[in-house]
Design an enzyme around this catalytic site. Structure first.
Site, PDB file in Angstrom:
ATOM      1  N   CYS A  96      -2.259   8.917   2.417  1.00 25.02           N
ATOM      2  CA  CYS A  96      -1.973   8.401   1.080  1.00 25.02           C
ATOM      3  C   CYS A  96      -3.008   8.893   0.092  1.00 25.02           C
ATOM      4  CB  CYS A  96      -1.962   6.885   1.107  1.00 25.02           C
ATOM      5  SG  CYS A  96      -3.514   6.204   1.731  1.00 25.02           S
ATOM      6  N   GLU A 100       0.888  -1.180   0.000  1.00 23.80           N
ATOM      7  CA  GLU A 100       0.000   0.000   0.000  1.00 23.80           C
ATOM      8  C   GLU A 100       0.911   1.210   0.000  1.00 23.80           C
ATOM      9  OE1 GLU A 100      -2.917   0.696  -0.460  1.00 23.80           O
ATOM     10  OE2 GLU A 100      -4.354  -0.499   0.657  1.00 23.80           O
TER      11      GLU A 100
END
Ligand code: NAD
Length: 456
Positions: free
Chosen positions: A260, A226
């Site tokens: 993110c 990720e």
């Protein structure tokens, strides 16, 4: 090892080396524990996890406060993070029941079962920005599937993660869930250990690449990544500009732009550019830096002196700064790495502008104009990342057309790029990652399929 979430008198940056674990011994304990844990049934694993959930719930305020003190995340956001952690347990149990159930194929000539078996020792490496929540999603999936887990938290959030791990580990047999303190070197040693079968990493692209390289020669290892993002808000001419500006400002400033899925690019139709800029200039300054322990604060400090320096370097880039960023030393008499939101306009003929393509991880919004839907798509897709994108339009057909062409794992209509509810899958394409560790369904990755057939 002893730590106290209330005692922050030590220099946190020094902790990783001082407390670094023996990676080989940690993996050996995990491998030994796997031999029994793999044969427990799902009912028992669920019981253990619910027990862990109760222990986490009992310290939820301490956990939130410790996240805030260590990382500067505003207390309202840290409290929400701990809430996600607790809620994740029942979501993960529902996923386990759905995805781990044995299947059989009636069309097959012989009696058969298609089932999912645990992989073995799993290493979960987490970032600083959601120090518990992001790792926890992977941790509970691995444990429910019968794997043993070693959690290596960010060195920037070791106290919060240590308190979490203490609550978790007491609910499981020795060695089933362990925490391994340390920095990149410990992370590398853990993932490269030949007993490790599965790795879930959340963090930067460069660290993700280093981990993938460390694992590439061992084909028994699976690696889920990720990574970062350069998420775009696409604003079309028919959008509700006021709600678009609200969503952009929030998604750019939550967690001080250190998510993110933060909005860091705005691709606005040229005909409504001026109107959107007016609204962003009104809304972004509402995120003023403040004491992160004050529930009224919406913008806490940035994580470190290095991150603040990166922000300073970015805002020094020559250009059309519509809101110049300001590094702030002191807020309410307290020293910290504070910064203000910044807004840069980049001409449409500069799609290669570095602030248009690099992940900044700070509350900096870079805006450019688009000529039409095609142009919006090609600009949105012009980075190696592929995490999230938001489209602001009142037209459902236009949204569907754009969503079909956007190379990202998560697309939103008239919602912030940071939405990502725990009830859905989450993950990126391209340099943003693989394996979709961030949401529902990750448990499939934590297992391997085995097909059994028997003579009648
Ligand atoms: P980071 O890569 O610096 O560190 C993350 C973790 O990796 C830490 O535990 C660190 O000690 C460890 N690490 C660093 N180098 C390593 C190496 N070579 N081998 C093994 N472990 C190593 O990231 P960060 O600064 O903590 O977090 C910010 C980054 O994380 C941003 O790029 C952000 O986009 C990304 N992120 C992605 C998601 C997502 O869901 N896609 C979520 C959160 C954060």
């Amino acid at each position: 090892m002893r730590y106290s979430p209330g005692d922050l008198s030590v220099e946190l940056q020094e902790l990783p080396d001082a407390l670094a674990v023996d990676a080989v011994a940690t993996v050996q304990r995990s491998a030994a524990a796997f031999e029994a844990w793999r044969f427990t049934n799902l009912v028992e694993r669920i019981e253990r996890l619910r027990e862990a959930g109760q222990a986490i719930t009992a310290i939820r305020e301490t956990l939130a406060r410790t996240i805030t003190i260590e990382t500067g995340k505003p207390i309202t956001e840290a409290t929400a993070e701990v809430g996600f952690v607790i809620a994740k347990i029942e979501l993960a149990i529902a996923d386990a029941r759905k995805h781990l159930a044995d299947q059989s194929e009636a069309e097959n000539a012989k009696p058969n079962v298609v089932r999912r078996r645990p992989r073995g020792v799993a290493v979960v490496i987490g970032p600083f920005n959601f120090p518990i929540h992001l790792a926890h999603g992977a941790i509970v999936a691995y444990l429910l599937a019968g794997n043993t887990v070693i959690f290596k938290p960010s060195p920037l959030a070791m106290l919060a993660c240590g308190a979490y791990a203490q609550a978790m580990s007491q609910a499981f047999p020795a060695g089933v869930f362990q925490i391994a303190f340390g920095g990149a070197a410990v992370g590398q040693a853990l993932v490269a250990d030949p007993w490790v079968r599965s790795v879930c990493f959340t963090g930067s692209v460069s660290a993700g690449r280093a981990i993938a390289r460390a694992c590439v020669d061992d084909l028994s290892k699976d690696v889920a990544l990720e990574l970062g993002g350069k998420n775009a808000a696409i604003v079309r001419a028919d959008a509700d500009l006021d709600s678009a500006a609200t969503a952009i400002a929030e998604a750019a400033c939550f967690t001080c732009g250190q998510r993110c899925n933060s909005t860091s690019r705005v691709l606005v139709d040229a005909t409504v550019e001026a109107e959107l800029i007016d609204r962003l200039r009104a809304k972004l300054p509402a995120f003023m830096p403040g004491d992160p322990l004050d529930p009224a604060t919406r913008l806490g400090p940035i994580i470190s002196a290095e991150a603040k320096q990166r922000y300073v370097n970015a805002i020094k880039t020559p250009g059309d700064w519509l809101l110049p960023g300001i590094p702030v030393e002191m807020v309410g008499g307290k020293r910290g790495h504070y910064v203000t939101p910044a807004l840069l306009r980049v001409p449409a003929d500069r799609p290669d502008h570095p602030l248009m393509t690099e992940e900044l991880f700070a509350p900096i919004v870079v805006l450019t104009t688009t000529a039409n839907d095609d142009d919006a798509v090609s600009r949105a897709n012009a980075t190696p990342f592929g995490l999230t994108a938001s489209v602001f339009t009142r037209d459902a057909d236009r949204f569907a057309w754009l969503a079909d062409r956007l190379n990202v794992g998560n697309v939103y209509q008239n919602l912030p790029t940071t939405l990502s509810p725990g009830t859905l899958p989450f993950g990126g394409w391209g340099d943003s990652g693989n394996g979709r560790p961030g949401g529902r369904g990750f448990i499939r990755f934590t297992t391997q399929e085995q097909v059994i057939q028997c003579a009648e």
